[in-house]
Design a protein around this motif. Structure first.
Motif, PDB file in Angstrom:
ATOM      1  N   VAL A  73       4.356  90.409  38.231  1.00  0.00           N
ATOM      2  CA  VAL A  73       5.409  90.661  38.976  1.00  0.00           C
ATOM      3  C   VAL A  73       5.099  92.175  39.384  1.00  0.00           C
ATOM      4  O   VAL A  73       5.379  91.970  40.260  1.00  0.00           O
ATOM      5  CB  VAL A  73       6.446  90.645  37.889  1.00  0.00           C
ATOM      6  CG1 VAL A  73       7.999  90.999  38.763  1.00  0.00           C
ATOM      7  CG2 VAL A  73       7.333  89.719  36.954  1.00  0.00           C
ATOM      8  N   HIS A  74       4.575  92.906  39.000  1.00  0.00           N
ATOM      9  CA  HIS A  74       4.302  94.008  39.630  1.00  0.00           C
ATOM     10  C   HIS A  74       3.076  94.193  40.804  1.00  0.00           C
ATOM     11  O   HIS A  74       3.426  94.369  42.009  1.00  0.00           O
ATOM     12  CB  HIS A  74       3.971  94.967  38.325  1.00  0.00           C
ATOM     13  CG  HIS A  74       4.160  96.695  38.988  1.00  0.00           C
ATOM     14  ND1 HIS A  74       4.833  97.851  39.485  1.00  0.00           N
ATOM     15  CD2 HIS A  74       2.506  97.326  39.030  1.00  0.00           C
ATOM     16  CE1 HIS A  74       4.044  98.834  40.022  1.00  0.00           C
ATOM     17  NE2 HIS A  74       2.598  98.149  40.107  1.00  0.00           N
ATOM     18  N   LEU A  75       2.639  93.545  40.945  1.00  0.00           N
ATOM     19  CA  LEU A  75       0.992  92.832  41.493  1.00  0.00           C
ATOM     20  C   LEU A  75       1.611  91.853  42.312  1.00  0.00           C
ATOM     21  O   LEU A  75       2.007  92.279  43.728  1.00  0.00           O
ATOM     22  CB  LEU A  75       0.416  92.820  41.029  1.00  0.00           C
ATOM     23  CG  LEU A  75      -0.618  92.960  39.629  1.00  0.00           C
ATOM     24  CD1 LEU A  75      -1.752  92.383  39.362  1.00  0.00           C
ATOM     25  CD2 LEU A  75      -1.440  94.553  40.289  1.00  0.00           C
ATOM     26  N   ASN A  76       2.944  91.381  42.481  1.00  0.00           N
ATOM     27  CA  ASN A  76       3.714  90.634  43.718  1.00  0.00           C
ATOM     28  C   ASN A  76       4.550  91.467  44.402  1.00  0.00           C
ATOM     29  O   ASN A  76       5.116  91.032  45.249  1.00  0.00           O
ATOM     30  CB  ASN A  76       4.738  89.235  43.415  1.00  0.00           C
ATOM     31  CG  ASN A  76       3.671  87.964  43.419  1.00  0.00           C
ATOM     32  OD1 ASN A  76       2.216  88.529  43.910  1.00  0.00           O
ATOM     33  ND2 ASN A  76       4.071  87.286  42.461  1.00  0.00           N
TER      34      ASN A  76
END
Length: 197
Positions: A73-76
């Motif tokens: 989620v962080h990477l998105n």
């Protein structure tokens, strides 16, 4: 409607990664509905089965959820600490045994009963993981530990107690966007009368 397995033949498999989970690339011969054969390439993550649970306190009309960091989620670019129902891998245990363990580890709630609801593939296009969905009624007296996850697994889990209607609104506002959690909250809203009877 059952689909004949003879329409799909695995022609080759290559392991691309075998770390936290195994990633394979497959070549398959697929016969479409018109009878034509196609050579397709697909990648699949081999994830072990998991379980998740909705903890509902009917006296206070609230659900017990958790908030934790999720790298994908962080990477998105979305909020990295997401709100979810307690969940975890089965680790070769029966689904109910596993979800009782996970509920205790993550929330500190000891379950009296855990009701199996259904199982589902949450991302069937590329992930083998099957998730077993449960629900349980809890009371404040059932919270016998702090929760927060396992230190040795570097879990950093915040326990949240949120009124059911507020949690449902949090789906609409985008504060809750985990599919397991959305499904179980919707199930609770549809079955609230049965849960409180």
């Amino acid at each position: 409607m059952m689909q004949p397995k003879s329409r799909v033949k695995i022609a080759g498999e290559e392991t691309l990664s075998n770390g936290w989970t195994r990633l394979s690339s497959y070549l398959l011969d697929y016969i479409d509905r018109k009878g034509a054969t196609h050579r397709l390439k697909r990648e699949v993550y081999h994830r072990t089965p998991a379980a998740c649970i909705l903890l509902y306190d009917p006296r206070r009309d609230l659900v017990v959820l958790v908030r934790q960091f999720r790298l994908a989620v962080h990477l998105n670019g979305d909020p990295s600490w997401i709100i979810e129902v307690p969940a975890g891998l089965l680790d070769d245990d029966h689904p109910e045994t596993a979800i009782r363990r996970e509920a205790m580890e993550e929330t500190g709630y000891r379950l009296r009963e855990a009701r199996f609801l259904f199982k589902s593939y949450t991302s069937p296009g590329a992930v083998t993981e099957v998730v077993h969905f449960f629900a349980a009624l809890v009371d404040i007296a059932d919270r016998v530990a702090e929760g927060g996850g396992m230190d040795e697994e570097h879990e950093d889990i915040e326990v949240l107690e949120i009124p059911l209607d507020e949690a449902a609104t949090m789906i609409e506002t985008g504060e809750i966007f985990d599919v397991k959690t959305i499904v179980l909250l919707q199930w609770a809203l549809l079955n609230r009368a049965k849960l409180t009877a």
